[in-house]
Design a protein around this motif. Structure first.
Motif, PDB file in Angstrom:
ATOM      1  N   LEU A 158      -9.577   2.232  -1.691  1.00  0.00           N
ATOM      2  CA  LEU A 158     -10.928   2.269  -1.532  1.00  0.00           C
ATOM      3  C   LEU A 158     -11.372   0.969  -2.595  1.00  0.00           C
ATOM      4  CD1 LEU A 158     -12.148   5.685  -0.286  1.00  0.00           C
ATOM      5  CD2 LEU A 158     -11.222   3.512   1.496  1.00  0.00           C
ATOM      6  N   ASN A 159     -10.787   0.522  -3.681  1.00  0.00           N
ATOM      7  CA  ASN A 159     -11.761  -0.299  -4.904  1.00  0.00           C
ATOM      8  C   ASN A 159     -12.768   0.429  -5.457  1.00  0.00           C
ATOM      9  OD1 ASN A 159     -10.363  -2.293  -6.785  1.00  0.00           O
ATOM     10  ND2 ASN A 159     -12.030  -3.544  -4.853  1.00  0.00           N
ATOM     11  N   SER A 160     -12.718   1.793  -5.512  1.00  0.00           N
ATOM     12  CA  SER A 160     -13.586   2.799  -6.100  1.00  0.00           C
ATOM     13  C   SER A 160     -12.879   4.289  -6.895  1.00  0.00           C
ATOM     14  CB  SER A 160     -14.908   2.493  -5.476  1.00  0.00           C
ATOM     15  OG  SER A 160     -15.863   3.214  -6.100  1.00  0.00           O
ATOM     16  N   HIS A 161     -13.559   3.673  -8.253  1.00  0.00           N
ATOM     17  CA  HIS A 161     -13.800   4.926  -8.876  1.00  0.00           C
ATOM     18  C   HIS A 161     -14.073   6.561  -7.974  1.00  0.00           C
ATOM     19  CE1 HIS A 161     -11.417   3.210 -12.080  1.00  0.00           C
ATOM     20  NE2 HIS A 161     -12.732   2.116 -11.944  1.00  0.00           N
ATOM     21  N   HIS A 162     -13.806   7.390  -8.737  1.00  0.00           N
ATOM     22  CA  HIS A 162     -13.899   8.283  -7.743  1.00  0.00           C
ATOM     23  C   HIS A 162     -15.828   8.575  -8.250  1.00  0.00           C
ATOM     24  CE1 HIS A 162     -15.238  12.811  -6.897  1.00  0.00           C
ATOM     25  NE2 HIS A 162     -15.778  13.057  -7.728  1.00  0.00           N
ATOM     26  N   LEU A 218      -6.232   2.520 -20.048  1.00  0.00           N
ATOM     27  CA  LEU A 218      -7.075   3.783 -19.170  1.00  0.00           C
ATOM     28  C   LEU A 218      -6.085   4.006 -17.717  1.00  0.00           C
ATOM     29  CD1 LEU A 218     -10.660   2.754 -20.201  1.00  0.00           C
ATOM     30  CD2 LEU A 218      -9.227   4.669 -21.371  1.00  0.00           C
ATOM     31  N   ALA A 219      -6.277   4.712 -17.811  1.00  0.00           N
ATOM     32  CA  ALA A 219      -5.725   5.759 -16.240  1.00  0.00           C
ATOM     33  C   ALA A 219      -6.750   6.516 -15.394  1.00  0.00           C
ATOM     34  CB  ALA A 219      -4.909   6.901 -16.678  1.00  0.00           C
ATOM     35  N   SER A 220      -6.486   5.585 -13.652  1.00  0.00           N
ATOM     36  CA  SER A 220      -7.601   5.565 -12.689  1.00  0.00           C
ATOM     37  C   SER A 220      -7.161   6.011 -11.573  1.00  0.00           C
ATOM     38  CB  SER A 220      -8.878   5.421 -13.212  1.00  0.00           C
ATOM     39  OG  SER A 220      -9.962   6.020 -12.522  1.00  0.00           O
ATOM     40  N   TYR A 221      -7.470   6.287 -10.667  1.00  0.00           N
ATOM     41  CA  TYR A 221      -7.382   6.780  -9.362  1.00  0.00           C
ATOM     42  C   TYR A 221      -8.630   5.185  -8.337  1.00  0.00           C
ATOM     43  CZ  TYR A 221      -9.984  10.569  -7.721  1.00  0.00           C
ATOM     44  OH  TYR A 221     -10.617  11.655  -7.490  1.00  0.00           O
ATOM     45  N   LEU A 222      -7.605   4.762  -7.444  1.00  0.00           N
ATOM     46  CA  LEU A 222      -8.638   3.814  -6.739  1.00  0.00           C
ATOM     47  C   LEU A 222      -8.090   4.676  -5.468  1.00  0.00           C
ATOM     48  CD1 LEU A 222      -8.606   0.369  -8.469  1.00  0.00           C
ATOM     49  CD2 LEU A 222     -10.041   2.225  -7.755  1.00  0.00           C
ATOM     50  N   ASP A 223      -6.940   5.140  -4.784  1.00  0.00           N
ATOM     51  CA  ASP A 223      -6.823   5.328  -3.626  1.00  0.00           C
ATOM     52  C   ASP A 223      -7.094   6.735  -3.679  1.00  0.00           C
ATOM     53  OD1 ASP A 223      -5.029   3.048  -3.704  1.00  0.00           O
ATOM     54  OD2 ASP A 223      -4.133   4.374  -5.277  1.00  0.00           O
TER      55      ASP A 223
END
Length: 89
Positions: free
Chosen positions: A10-14, A49-54
């Protein structure tokens, strides 16, 4: 049906507005957040920096039917030497 699952990149962080709007105003639940830690579910690393966009966002009626969620890490971390930018070369 009221059973709705929104999945994908969704190309957006939580914590960003698009995801928070789906959660707070439309009642969806972030299933990754519910079933695992954000740290373990990172799908990419950017500048260390680790993150998720999925995301996997479930409606309230579907949420009670979901018993497990696992992050599927299909995106490989790319070494800076291989990227298209030139600042690391």
């Amino acid at each position: 049906t009221d059973d709705i699952l929104i999945i994908g990149d969704l190309n957006s962080h939580h914590y960003e507005t698009p995801i928070q709007t789906l959660i707070t105003e439309f009642g969806y639940t972030d299933m990754i957040d519910k079933f695992s830690s954000k740290e373990m579910s990172s799908s990419y690393v950017y500048m260390g920096l680790a993150s998720y966009l999925d995301h996997a966002l479930a409606s309230s009626t579907l949420m009670s039917k979901i018993t497990m969620v696992k992050a599927w890490k299909i995106n490989a971390d790319e070494n800076n030497v291989l990227d298209y930018n030139t600042e690391y070369k």
